[in-house]
Design an enzyme around this catalytic site. Structure first.
Site, PDB file in Angstrom:
ATOM      1  N   ASP A  94      17.003  62.359  82.415  1.00 40.50           N
ATOM      2  CA  ASP A  94      16.952  61.090  81.417  1.00 40.50           C
ATOM      3  C   ASP A  94      15.797  60.245  81.412  1.00 40.50           C
ATOM      4  O   ASP A  94      15.144  59.934  80.567  1.00 40.50           O
ATOM      5  CB  ASP A  94      18.144  60.165  81.563  1.00 40.50           C
ATOM      6  CG  ASP A  94      18.910  59.539  80.456  1.00 40.50           C
ATOM      7  OD1 ASP A  94      18.323  60.138  79.379  1.00 40.50           O
ATOM      8  OD2 ASP A  94      19.813  58.915  80.643  1.00 40.50           O
ATOM      9  N   ASN A 153      14.339  51.785  82.536  1.00 44.80           N
ATOM     10  CA  ASN A 153      13.750  52.286  83.672  1.00 44.80           C
ATOM     11  C   ASN A 153      14.679  52.550  84.721  1.00 44.80           C
ATOM     12  O   ASN A 153      14.319  53.470  85.604  1.00 44.80           O
ATOM     13  CB  ASN A 153      12.738  51.155  84.144  1.00 44.80           C
ATOM     14  CG  ASN A 153      13.490  49.839  84.133  1.00 44.80           C
ATOM     15  OD1 ASN A 153      14.385  49.608  83.802  1.00 44.80           O
ATOM     16  ND2 ASN A 153      12.600  49.043  85.007  1.00 44.80           N
ATOM     17  N   SER A 178      19.637  51.901  76.821  1.00 47.60           N
ATOM     18  CA  SER A 178      18.369  51.995  75.945  1.00 47.60           C
ATOM     19  C   SER A 178      18.628  53.284  75.299  1.00 47.60           C
ATOM     20  O   SER A 178      19.029  54.330  75.806  1.00 47.60           O
ATOM     21  CB  SER A 178      17.141  52.033  76.818  1.00 47.60           C
ATOM     22  OG  SER A 178      16.010  52.609  76.211  1.00 47.60           O
ATOM     23  N   THR A 232      12.371  40.842  73.381  1.00 49.26           N
ATOM     24  CA  THR A 232      13.578  41.074  73.022  1.00 49.26           C
ATOM     25  C   THR A 232      14.626  40.082  73.622  1.00 49.26           C
ATOM     26  O   THR A 232      15.628  39.550  72.785  1.00 49.26           O
ATOM     27  CB  THR A 232      14.245  42.555  73.573  1.00 49.26           C
ATOM     28  OG1 THR A 232      13.001  43.552  73.145  1.00 49.26           O
ATOM     29  CG2 THR A 232      15.554  42.959  73.406  1.00 49.26           C
ATOM     30  N   GLU A 250      17.605  39.476  81.923  1.00 46.66           N
ATOM     31  CA  GLU A 250      16.961  39.819  83.125  1.00 46.66           C
ATOM     32  C   GLU A 250      15.668  40.722  82.350  1.00 46.66           C
ATOM     33  O   GLU A 250      15.540  41.606  81.760  1.00 46.66           O
ATOM     34  CB  GLU A 250      17.471  41.211  83.777  1.00 46.66           C
ATOM     35  CG  GLU A 250      18.784  40.661  84.815  1.00 46.66           C
ATOM     36  CD  GLU A 250      18.128  39.915  85.881  1.00 46.66           C
ATOM     37  OE1 GLU A 250      17.052  39.852  86.209  1.00 46.66           O
ATOM     38  OE2 GLU A 250      19.181  39.239  86.413  1.00 46.66           O
ATOM     39  N   CYS A 284      10.185  45.972  86.478  1.00 48.72           N
ATOM     40  CA  CYS A 284      10.489  44.717  85.662  1.00 48.72           C
ATOM     41  C   CYS A 284       9.567  43.808  87.095  1.00 48.72           C
ATOM     42  O   CYS A 284       8.585  42.848  86.781  1.00 48.72           O
ATOM     43  CB  CYS A 284      11.634  44.347  85.644  1.00 48.72           C
ATOM     44  SG  CYS A 284      13.049  44.307  86.754  1.00 48.72           S
ATOM     45  N   LYS A 448      11.514  30.820  84.325  1.00 50.21           N
ATOM     46  CA  LYS A 448      10.473  30.667  83.285  1.00 50.21           C
ATOM     47  C   LYS A 448      10.936  31.663  82.079  1.00 50.21           C
ATOM     48  O   LYS A 448      11.879  31.763  81.789  1.00 50.21           O
ATOM     49  CB  LYS A 448       8.991  30.744  83.816  1.00 50.21           C
ATOM     50  CG  LYS A 448       8.750  29.504  84.628  1.00 50.21           C
ATOM     51  CD  LYS A 448       7.399  29.895  85.677  1.00 50.21           C
ATOM     52  CE  LYS A 448       6.335  29.487  85.155  1.00 50.21           C
ATOM     53  NZ  LYS A 448       4.981  29.858  85.913  1.00 50.21           N
ATOM     54  N   GLU A 455      21.569  38.375  88.684  1.00 49.20           N
ATOM     55  CA  GLU A 455      22.563  39.633  89.036  1.00 49.20           C
ATOM     56  C   GLU A 455      22.750  39.902  90.533  1.00 49.20           C
ATOM     57  O   GLU A 455      22.052  39.197  91.438  1.00 49.20           O
ATOM     58  CB  GLU A 455      21.948  40.818  88.432  1.00 49.20           C
ATOM     59  CG  GLU A 455      21.939  40.707  86.899  1.00 49.20           C
ATOM     60  CD  GLU A 455      21.788  41.988  86.006  1.00 49.20           C
ATOM     61  OE1 GLU A 455      20.633  42.693  86.124  1.00 49.20           O
ATOM     62  OE2 GLU A 455      22.753  42.397  85.500  1.00 49.20           O
TER      63      GLU A 455
HETATM   64  P1  NAD Z   1      13.088  46.507  75.314  1.00 46.62           P
HETATM   65  O1  NAD Z   1      13.234  44.957  75.417  1.00 46.62           O
HETATM   66  O2  NAD Z   1      12.377  47.284  74.346  1.00 46.62           O
HETATM   67  O3  NAD Z   1      14.670  46.768  75.136  1.00 46.62           O
HETATM   68  C1  NAD Z   1      15.506  46.517  76.085  1.00 46.62           C
HETATM   69  C2  NAD Z   1      16.967  46.977  75.279  1.00 46.62           C
HETATM   70  O4  NAD Z   1      17.288  45.845  74.114  1.00 46.62           O
HETATM   71  C3  NAD Z   1      17.208  48.389  74.699  1.00 46.62           C
HETATM   72  O5  NAD Z   1      18.370  48.718  75.017  1.00 46.62           O
HETATM   73  C4  NAD Z   1      17.019  48.008  73.087  1.00 46.62           C
HETATM   74  O6  NAD Z   1      17.476  49.173  72.512  1.00 46.62           O
HETATM   75  C5  NAD Z   1      17.675  46.577  72.954  1.00 46.62           C
HETATM   76  N1  NAD Z   1      17.168  45.682  71.756  1.00 46.62           N
HETATM   77  C6  NAD Z   1      15.871  45.919  71.240  1.00 46.62           C
HETATM   78  N2  NAD Z   1      15.876  45.171  70.364  1.00 46.62           N
HETATM   79  C7  NAD Z   1      17.072  44.265  70.318  1.00 46.62           C
HETATM   80  C8  NAD Z   1      17.756  43.193  69.564  1.00 46.62           C
HETATM   81  N3  NAD Z   1      17.347  42.673  68.531  1.00 46.62           N
HETATM   82  N4  NAD Z   1      19.157  43.183  69.711  1.00 46.62           N
HETATM   83  C9  NAD Z   1      19.787  43.653  70.926  1.00 46.62           C
HETATM   84  N5  NAD Z   1      19.239  44.459  71.653  1.00 46.62           N
HETATM   85  C10 NAD Z   1      17.947  45.001  71.245  1.00 46.62           C
HETATM   86  O7  NAD Z   1      12.776  46.647  76.745  1.00 46.62           O
HETATM   87  P2  NAD Z   1      12.415  48.241  77.356  1.00 46.62           P
HETATM   88  O8  NAD Z   1      11.269  48.681  76.924  1.00 46.62           O
HETATM   89  O9  NAD Z   1      13.664  49.022  77.306  1.00 46.62           O
HETATM   90  O10 NAD Z   1      12.520  47.882  78.880  1.00 46.62           O
HETATM   91  C11 NAD Z   1      11.257  47.442  79.658  1.00 46.62           C
HETATM   92  C12 NAD Z   1      11.317  45.967  79.732  1.00 46.62           C
HETATM   93  O11 NAD Z   1      12.341  45.618  80.614  1.00 46.62           O
HETATM   94  C13 NAD Z   1      10.081  45.455  80.671  1.00 46.62           C
HETATM   95  O12 NAD Z   1       9.534  44.254  79.994  1.00 46.62           O
HETATM   96  C14 NAD Z   1      10.751  45.207  81.786  1.00 46.62           C
HETATM   97  O13 NAD Z   1       9.999  44.322  82.826  1.00 46.62           O
HETATM   98  C15 NAD Z   1      12.174  44.824  81.652  1.00 46.62           C
HETATM   99  N6  NAD Z   1      12.877  44.929  82.682  1.00 46.62           N
HETATM  100  C16 NAD Z   1      13.681  43.893  83.315  1.00 46.62           C
HETATM  101  C17 NAD Z   1      14.448  43.936  84.170  1.00 46.62           C
HETATM  102  C18 NAD Z   1      15.191  42.927  85.119  1.00 46.62           C
HETATM  103  O14 NAD Z   1      15.994  42.880  86.039  1.00 46.62           O
HETATM  104  N7  NAD Z   1      14.367  41.722  84.958  1.00 46.62           N
HETATM  105  C19 NAD Z   1      14.753  45.227  84.685  1.00 46.62           C
HETATM  106  C20 NAD Z   1      14.239  46.299  84.037  1.00 46.62           C
HETATM  107  C21 NAD Z   1      13.211  46.234  83.019  1.00 46.62           C
END
Ligand code: NAD
Length: 481
Positions: A94, A153, A178, A232, A250, A284, A448, A455
């Site tokens: 995946d 991820n 995702s 997002t 997150e 992240c 911030k 979590e």
């Molecule tokens: P993304 O923001 O593109 O998407 C995240 C999720 O949100 C996906 O499932 C997507 O389909 C959904 N989404 C997108 N637009 C939406 C909307 N308008 N309403 C509801 N859902 C929506 O992120 P990504 O590219 O999948 O992942 C990478 C990002 O995630 C990086 O910025 C990374 O730092 C962050 N991340 C944070 C953590 C944490 O625990 N802080 C962990 C892993 C990844």
């Protein structure tokens, strides 16, 4: 073990697999780019049906003795541990992450969360407040239906980190993984049923931002927990505000890792490697701004380049592989553009850059300045930017000069300096002489723009419950008229 990963159906609603009625969602193995499954997104009606199923099932689940709910989660954890090899194989297909990683970091961490919150469920109590003759007490109650939305991820870990505290507190969940990594959450849904969860307690819908947006604004949803990027997060938080829904966010980061002259060189280099190149840098909390005190900078870079030269890059299913591809060619192109921008801005490429297709080797920049894009923006790939500093005050000020605040690290042998520096750092999760370790016992989350809520740990309980206060009158009611 095969490369086919076709699930029985694309969605999981009310305890059963259901085919999606929306557009086709092909699942590609990042290593080969080949299709390994063909799913279908949920229609708007199916998102509503999933939320209705969750709302129907939730009251009886919340009314169960917490220890009985906890036992379901513990059994799910045991099933995951039993099937770790098979589940890790699927996780590698995946995500493209090396099996060496997925075997120890993904489902294993998910199982730890289910085990932890399974045990915690029965320990949650309220307060008794004496008021003289009368008294009051508090109850921690479920919120109702929680929406979980994941990034690509750590798809299965994210699903478990959200489901475990939500279910432990008597909520039901509708989870949308995702669109890049839709497979693991379906396995979690099956496993929870096998472990004894009633139908409807954990549902899975598939799709991209549109499906996510429909889920966030469904009238049945009381709380939204998102793992994703800052843009997002802003959209989802705003949409959730309309219905006064609770949120956990997150989000992304550009976290600092500060290495003082007195640090143990090999430990600091090892931590910087873990802070930048695990999961091909798609983490992240990565410490992508590595601040090196001048006295250690060149020795650090030399040792880092030497160690990175030994990394085994290749087929993620080969147990010897340590470093795999980026999730998809679009992300790889974005990362390459960020590397090119770093070179154009005048930073020195110590190693890496280039690569082919979805592979980008571990990349390290030196002589960067704080205003360069490689030092400011989240790249979400294997790109480390190193910067040098003179003293502690300067390092802390520069580390904090960012809108993000997810994580931070400090390497020093000086005990008081270590604690003074982390106290001054604007980050939700800090490490001293370590990096990127996130055991379930420890709260995890950002400040911030990197997020809201926490979590893991007992702290997560507050984010999946609400407090009810009950005043108990013990005598006559004395009204003035
Ligand atoms: P993304 O923001 O593109 O998407 C995240 C999720 O949100 C996906 O499932 C997507 O389909 C959904 N989404 C997108 N637009 C939406 C909307 N308008 N309403 C509801 N859902 C929506 O992120 P990504 O590219 O999948 O992942 C990478 C990002 O995630 C990086 O910025 C990374 O730092 C962050 N991340 C944070 C953590 C944490 O625990 N802080 C962990 C892993 C990844």
């Amino acid at each position: 073990m095969t490369h086919s990963a076709q699930p029985v159906a694309s969605l999981f609603i009310d305890g059963a697999p259901v085919e999606g009625e929306g557009p086709a969602l092909p699942v590609l193995y990042p290593y080969t780019g080949r299709q390994i499954a063909l799913l279908h997104e949920a229609s708007a009606n199916q998102v509503a049906l999933a939320c209705e199923a969750a709302a129907r099932a939730q009251p009886a689940w919340a009314a169960m003795a917490p220890a009985d709910r906890g036992r379901v989660l513990s059994r799910a954890a045991a099933i995951i541990r039993d099937r770790n090899e098979e589940l890790s194989h699927l996780e590698t297909l995946d995500t493209g992450k090396p099996i060496q990683e997925t075997r120890v970091a993904d489902w294993a961490s998910g199982a730890a969360a289910l085990e932890y919150f399974g045990g915690l469920a029965a320990t949650v109590t309220g307060q008794m407040i004496p008021l003289g003759r009368d008294w009051a007490y508090t109850r921690r109650e479920a919120l109702g239906v929680c929406a979980g939305i994941g990034a690509w991820n750590y798809p299965s870990q994210i699903a478990c980190w959200k489901a475990a505290p939500a279910l432990a507190m008597g909520n039901a969940m509708v989870f949308k993984p995702s669109e890049e990594t839709p497979l693991g959450a379906l396995k979690l849904a099956e496993i929870l049923i096998e472990a004894g969860a009633p139908p409807g307690i954990f549902n899975v819908v598939q799709g991209g931002g549109q499906v996510g947006a429909a889920l966030v604004t469904d009238p049945k949803v009381a709380k939204v927990s998102l793992t994703g990027s800052v843009p997002t997060g802003r959209r989802v938080y705003a949409a959730a505000a309309d219905g006064m829904r609770h949120v956990t966010m997150e989000l992304g980061g550009k976290s600092p890792l500060i290495v003082f002259d007195d640090a143990s060189l090999d430990d600091a280099v090892g931590a910087a490697i873990l802070a930048n190149f695990y999961s091909s840098g798609q983490i992240c909390s990565n410490g992508t701004r590595v601040f090196l005190q001048r006295g250690i900078a060149e020795r650090f870079l030399a040792r880092l380049a030497q160690r990175l030269a030994t990394i085994r890059i290749g087929d993620p299913l080969d147990p010897d592989t340590q470093f795999g591809p980026i999730i998809n060619p679009t992300q790889a192109a974005r990362i390459r553009a960020a590397i090119a921008a770093g070179q154009d801005a005048g930073a020195r490429l110590v190693c890496g850059g280039g690569g082919e297709g979805a592979f980008i080797p571990p990349t390290v920049f030196a002589d960067a300045t704080d205003d360069m894009a490689i030092a400011r923006d989240e790249i979400f790939g294997p790109v480390m930017t190193t910067l040098t500093f003179a003293d502690e005050t300067e390092a802390v000020a520069r580390a904090n000069a960012t809108g993000f605040g997810l994580a931070a690290g400090v390497f020093t042998q000086d005990l008081t300096r270590a604690h003074r520096v982390v106290a001054a750092l604007e980050a939700g999760t800090c490490w001293i002489n370590a990096y990127n370790l996130t055991p379930v016992e420890m709260p995890f989350g950002g400040v911030k723009m990197s997020g809201l809520g926490r979590e893991n740990s007992a702290a997560a309980i507050e984010h999946y419950s609400q407090l009810k206060t009950v005043y108990v009158g013990m005598g006559a009611v004395e009204a003035p008229y």
